[in-house]
Design a protein around this motif. Structure first.
Motif, PDB file in Angstrom:
ATOM      1  N   PRO A  75      65.324  14.323  73.592  1.00  0.00           N
ATOM      2  CA  PRO A  75      64.611  15.257  74.208  1.00  0.00           C
ATOM      3  C   PRO A  75      65.586  16.326  74.912  1.00  0.00           C
TER       4      PRO A  75
ATOM      5  N   THR B  97      62.666  11.456  64.412  1.00  0.00           N
ATOM      6  CA  THR B  97      63.009  10.588  65.284  1.00  0.00           C
ATOM      7  C   THR B  97      64.418  10.882  66.006  1.00  0.00           C
TER       8      THR B  97
ATOM      9  N   GLU C  88      64.900  13.952  66.882  1.00  0.00           N
ATOM     10  CA  GLU C  88      64.555  14.938  68.016  1.00  0.00           C
ATOM     11  C   GLU C  88      64.017  14.129  69.157  1.00  0.00           C
ATOM     12  N   LYS C  89      62.996  13.377  68.808  1.00  0.00           N
ATOM     13  CA  LYS C  89      62.359  12.571  69.766  1.00  0.00           C
ATOM     14  C   LYS C  89      63.098  11.565  70.713  1.00  0.00           C
ATOM     15  N   GLU C  90      64.336  11.044  69.977  1.00  0.00           N
ATOM     16  CA  GLU C  90      65.268  10.233  70.789  1.00  0.00           C
ATOM     17  C   GLU C  90      66.075  11.043  71.820  1.00  0.00           C
TER      18      GLU C  90
END
Length: 257
Positions: free
Chosen positions: A51, A45, A47-49
């Motif tokens: 980018p 999460t 990493e995803k939040e």
């Protein structure tokens, strides 16, 4: 500042609280960040939040020395130039007098707060010494210096972290590697929930009438240590809420329960 300018910072306990925010702040300041924690879904999460940031998730338990070594051996080339390490992974379990505590909680704290710090340090310190530069920041606690009812073994593990920091300073003289310790007081993270086994009401009561530190307060302290010129070493930063009278705030609110 580009990623190549500052090298790579390894941050343990990066799935929440101080660690997650420190990973974000350091990545924003030009570090490539290896965000290390047990909870892989939380790291994904993170990493995803973000980018736009150079964050590499590493799902591994600091208590497992062999797994740590394997995980770091598998790092992508872009994350191998490690210049900083933040030993943040830690926890407190249980709260009350030593004579009525659960010894299983003691072992969990010792394994994470002491052995985990030693495992990661043992793995990464030789590389910093070989590099002839770098910085280690250990996250301690004001509990190491100011006793409060119920702190006992947790406080003792953090006293270990403080003393280890000072001893490392002596051992690393002349190597170019700096060592600092950040000792926070009362902060609003998942710390209290873990300590009280998920009891949200009891965790919230701890903060009643107090404006606690935030994860960002601690992350900014870590960042400031790392940003000093190479000839400056910050030995210790102690920070706490203005509302907290040293360690006594914990005992006052919890009484003898």
């Amino acid at each position: 500042m580009t990623y190549e300018d500052r090298g790579v910072a390894v941050v343990s306990g990066a799935s929440s609280g101080f660690g997650a925010r420190t990973a974000q702040v350091l990545a924003q300041q030009g570090y490539g960040v290896v965000a290390l924690a047990r909870r892989g879904e939380r790291l994904a999460t993170l990493e995803k939040e973000h980018p736009e940031l150079r964050i590499h998730a590493l799902s591994v338990d600091v208590r497992d020395r062999a797994a740590l070594r394997t995980a770091f051996e598998g790092l992508p080339d872009a994350y191998r130039d490690i210049s900083a390490m933040v030993n943040n992974a830690g926890l407190s379990k249980g709260f009350g007098p030593l004579q009525s505590a659960d010894s299983r909680h003691w072992q969990e704290m010792v394994d994470t707060n002491i052995t985990g710090v030693l495992n990661l340090t043992d793995l990464l310190l030789p590389g910093l010494v070989a590099r002839k530069s770098g910085h280690i920041v250990n996250v301690g606690s004001i509990a190491a210096n100011y006793p409060y009812m119920g702190g006992n073994v947790y406080a003792a593990t953090k006293a270990f972290v403080h003393q280890l920091t000072l001893s490392m300073r002596v051992d690393l003289e002349g190597t170019g590697v700096r060592v600092s310790c950040i000792a926070p007081g009362m902060a609003r993270t998942e710390f209290a929930l873990v300590r009280f086994d998920g009891d949200e009401e009891r965790a919230e009561e701890l903060y009643r009438g107090v404006t606690p530190l935030t994860a960002d307060d601690v992350a900014q302290a870590v960042s400031w240590c790392l940003s000093r010129p190479p000839h400056v070493n910050i030995n210790m930063i102690e920070l706490m809420p203005a509302d907290q009278p040293f360690g006594l705030g914990f005992g006052r609110k919890e009484g003898n329960s």
